[in-house]
Design a protein around this motif. Structure first.
Motif, PDB file in Angstrom:
ATOM      1  N   ASN A 105     -73.373  78.799  51.442  1.00  0.00           N
ATOM      2  CA  ASN A 105     -74.761  78.526  51.072  1.00  0.00           C
ATOM      3  C   ASN A 105     -75.514  77.834  52.204  1.00  0.00           C
ATOM      4  OD1 ASN A 105     -76.305  79.125  48.843  1.00  0.00           O
ATOM      5  ND2 ASN A 105     -76.183  77.094  47.963  1.00  0.00           N
ATOM      6  N   ILE A 106     -74.931  77.851  53.388  1.00  0.00           N
ATOM      7  CA  ILE A 106     -75.471  77.085  54.517  1.00  0.00           C
ATOM      8  C   ILE A 106     -75.241  77.883  55.803  1.00  0.00           C
ATOM      9  CG2 ILE A 106     -73.281  75.826  54.773  1.00  0.00           C
ATOM     10  CD1 ILE A 106     -74.824  73.384  55.647  1.00  0.00           C
ATOM     11  N   GLY A 107     -76.204  77.858  56.687  1.00  0.00           N
ATOM     12  CA  GLY A 107     -76.021  78.494  57.988  1.00  0.00           C
ATOM     13  C   GLY A 107     -76.006  80.010  57.927  1.00  0.00           C
TER      14      GLY A 107
ATOM     15  N   GLN B 126     -70.372  86.322  60.043  1.00  0.00           N
ATOM     16  CA  GLN B 126     -69.461  85.600  60.933  1.00  0.00           C
ATOM     17  C   GLN B 126     -68.078  86.246  60.949  1.00  0.00           C
ATOM     18  OE1 GLN B 126     -69.741  81.178  61.055  1.00  0.00           O
ATOM     19  NE2 GLN B 126     -71.332  81.417  59.523  1.00  0.00           N
ATOM     20  N   VAL B 127     -67.622  86.713  59.789  1.00  0.00           N
ATOM     21  CA  VAL B 127     -66.328  87.412  59.751  1.00  0.00           C
ATOM     22  C   VAL B 127     -66.384  88.657  60.642  1.00  0.00           C
ATOM     23  CG1 VAL B 127     -64.812  88.789  58.252  1.00  0.00           C
ATOM     24  CG2 VAL B 127     -65.584  86.529  57.505  1.00  0.00           C
TER      25      VAL B 127
ATOM     26  N   VAL C 167     -65.388  76.367  56.681  1.00  0.00           N
ATOM     27  CA  VAL C 167     -65.828  75.412  55.664  1.00  0.00           C
ATOM     28  C   VAL C 167     -66.994  76.085  54.953  1.00  0.00           C
ATOM     29  CG1 VAL C 167     -66.598  73.075  55.156  1.00  0.00           C
ATOM     30  CG2 VAL C 167     -65.159  73.493  57.162  1.00  0.00           C
ATOM     31  N   LEU C 168     -66.805  76.365  53.661  1.00  0.00           N
ATOM     32  CA  LEU C 168     -67.782  77.141  52.897  1.00  0.00           C
ATOM     33  C   LEU C 168     -68.406  76.295  51.800  1.00  0.00           C
ATOM     34  CD1 LEU C 168     -65.761  80.459  52.346  1.00  0.00           C
ATOM     35  CD2 LEU C 168     -67.390  79.956  54.175  1.00  0.00           C
TER      36      LEU C 168
ATOM     37  N   LYS D 275     -72.936  69.054  47.745  1.00  0.00           N
ATOM     38  CA  LYS D 275     -72.069  70.009  48.429  1.00  0.00           C
ATOM     39  C   LYS D 275     -72.530  70.335  49.849  1.00  0.00           C
ATOM     40  CE  LYS D 275     -73.898  73.948  45.735  1.00  0.00           C
ATOM     41  NZ  LYS D 275     -74.680  73.118  44.775  1.00  0.00           N
ATOM     42  N   THR D 276     -73.849  70.387  50.077  1.00  0.00           N
ATOM     43  CA  THR D 276     -74.309  70.682  51.441  1.00  0.00           C
ATOM     44  C   THR D 276     -73.942  69.548  52.393  1.00  0.00           C
ATOM     45  OG1 THR D 276     -76.162  71.932  50.533  1.00  0.00           O
ATOM     46  CG2 THR D 276     -76.300  71.323  52.837  1.00  0.00           C
TER      47      THR D 276
END
Length: 461
Positions: free
Chosen positions: A153-155, A161-162, A171-172, A130-131
């Motif tokens: 789960n990344i960054g 960010q919202v 992209v999540l 997924k990553t």
């Protein structure tokens, strides 16, 4: 800038603040959720049963957010109107049991942040890949000129960010732990890569519970949305047969031709998800190996659904650089290659890593064993692995699993020692592969810490 086609995006009306919002866990996810909650006018309190890193303590202090560490003040937590839980906290934690007994709403950061954005949601889950798939999809969309964020789960935290950005798309990368406390959030495009045994200790050691968690990614989808899945994955196919999924189904396979999705035609990757088909030679893909064909297919289908031009997709798939700690080439010393796959925290990930290797591998395994079944690795280990170097506090199960398959199994207790032993066991042309198949928390802070110590040890050879 390319303009994607219109995906229906029925979001809930934005919800205003009300009462006390408690955030459990003060890592990237929790700190971001706290900031967004403060911005939305909530009274916010952050509680972490462990120590909070200086970075996040400084941020919370600067934002004027109350917090505590190394404890949970139950009176305050149980007075909350709603609680945002870090995905790392298990349901069996005493504080979670008390929250549930009191009937307080318990949600994930993804659920909370989703209320405050009307961006399109591209959500990717799966036991493995997924990553990489999330990063590749983001890479393609960014290259297409879309105003897109990368989170989950990344960054950086999705919630942060919202609160601070105005993206049109996200992209999540979404783990099963995040999905467990997701209720009204909706994915416009949901991708389910695969389902293999992982984290079963969090699911009462029942595969059906873990599968149900993964399929939550499709909940709330409508006929205007898309659900993309692997037609070659038995658990996924079984799960689809047991459920009614409202979204349009798109599949990918390397074993057969599919009516709508992605498949192989000899050495070409074909995507026929839309009227305009896509074709690309496998040898042009930046990501090589069987598992990465699946990842590229999932990203490619998503991109076609968004009407991104074939040239943009092709160029992006050619020049993509894989993420750190995932089959990351570190360097070559005395003709010996070193590869950092520290992100392989389960057996299936290590299987994928070995599958993409040639022979003569010195394999570094070990860490916190989550009830691993090593049988699926045995054939690949027999074919490709010369020696195993164990890196963990308890290596008995690795010895039991592979003592008949390799001549040498050595125990080590640090990344530095593991690298030195592996280097001495290897000869020119061999590959030293760190792909632990286990969590990292016995000797390291995280899989990133494990990978970084591995890379530092190589520099010191």
């Amino acid at each position: 800038m390319e303009t994607p086609n219109n995906i229906a995006n029925q979001k809930l009306p934005l919800q205003g603040a009300g009462g006390l919002l408690v955030v459990l866990g003060a890592g990237e996810s929790g700190t971001g959720a706290a900031y967004l909650a403060k911005q939305q006018g909530y009274d916010v309190f952050v509680s972490d049963f462990g120590a909070i890193s200086d970075k996040y303590k400084t941020q919370l202090s600067n934002w004027g957010i109350r917090f505590e560490e190394k404890q949970h003040t139950e009176a305050e937590i149980l007075s909350a109107s709603e609680i945002v839980k870090s995905p790392g906290i298990p349901d069996k934690a005493p504080i979670i049991k008390k929250i549930k007994e009191k009937g307080i709403a318990l949600i994930s950061e993804i659920e909370f942040a989703g209320r405050y954005t009307d961006a399109k949601m591209i959500c990717i889950t799966g036991s493995n890949g997924k990553t990489t798939t999330t990063s590749l999809t983001y890479h393609i969309l960014k290259n297409a000129g879309l105003n897109v964020g990368l989170a989950g789960n990344i960054g950086k935290s999705f919630a942060y960010q919202v609160a601070t950005e105005q993206f049109d798309y996200y992209v999540l990368e979404i783990s099963s732990f995040m999905l467990d406390n997701m209720y009204k959030f909706k994915a416009d495009i949901a991708v389910l890569l695969n389902i293999t045994p992982d984290h079963l200790d969090r699911y009462d050691y029942k595969m059906e519970n873990y599968t149900a968690s993964k399929f939550r990614i499709a909940q709330n989808q409508t006929a205007a949305d898309y659900f993309i899945y692997c037609a070659d994955d038995p658990e996924t196919i079984k799960g689809i047969a047991e459920r009614e999924i409202e979204a349009q189904l798109l599949t990918f396979s390397i074993e057969k031709k599919v009516e709508r999705g992605a498949y192989l035609d000899q050495q070409d990757l074909i995507i026929n998800a839309t009227l305009e088909h896509f074709k690309m030679s496998l040898n042009k893909l930046a990501l090589q190996g069987k598992h990465n064909i699946y990842n590229s297919m999932a990203s490619g289908i998503t991109s076609k659904v968004l009407d991104i031009r074939n040239k943009t997709i092709r160029d992006s798939m050619e020049d993509f650089q894989n993420i750190e700690h995932r089959l990351e080439f570190v360097g070559k010393i005395s003709g010996i290659s070193f590869i950092n796959d520290s992100k392989a925290t389960n057996v299936n990930s290590t299987w994928y890593a070995l599958e993409s290797m040639s022979n003569n591998v010195i394999l570094i395994l070990g860490g916190v064993d989550k009830g691993n079944d090593y049988n699926m690795l045995k054939e690949l280990v027999k074919q490709k692995v010369k020696s195993i170097v164990c890196m963990g506090k308890d290596n008995n199960r690795i010895h039991d699993a592979f003592e008949d398959d390799v001549d040498v199994i050595v125990n080590t207790s640090s990344a530095s020692e593991a690298v030195q032993v592996a280097y001495h066991l290897a000869t020119k042309g061999d590959t030293v592969l760190l792909s632990p198949a286990c969590a990292s928390f016995d000797l390291f802070e995280s899989y990133e810490d494990r990978g970084n110590q591995f890379k530092q040890a190589i520099k010191e050879l």
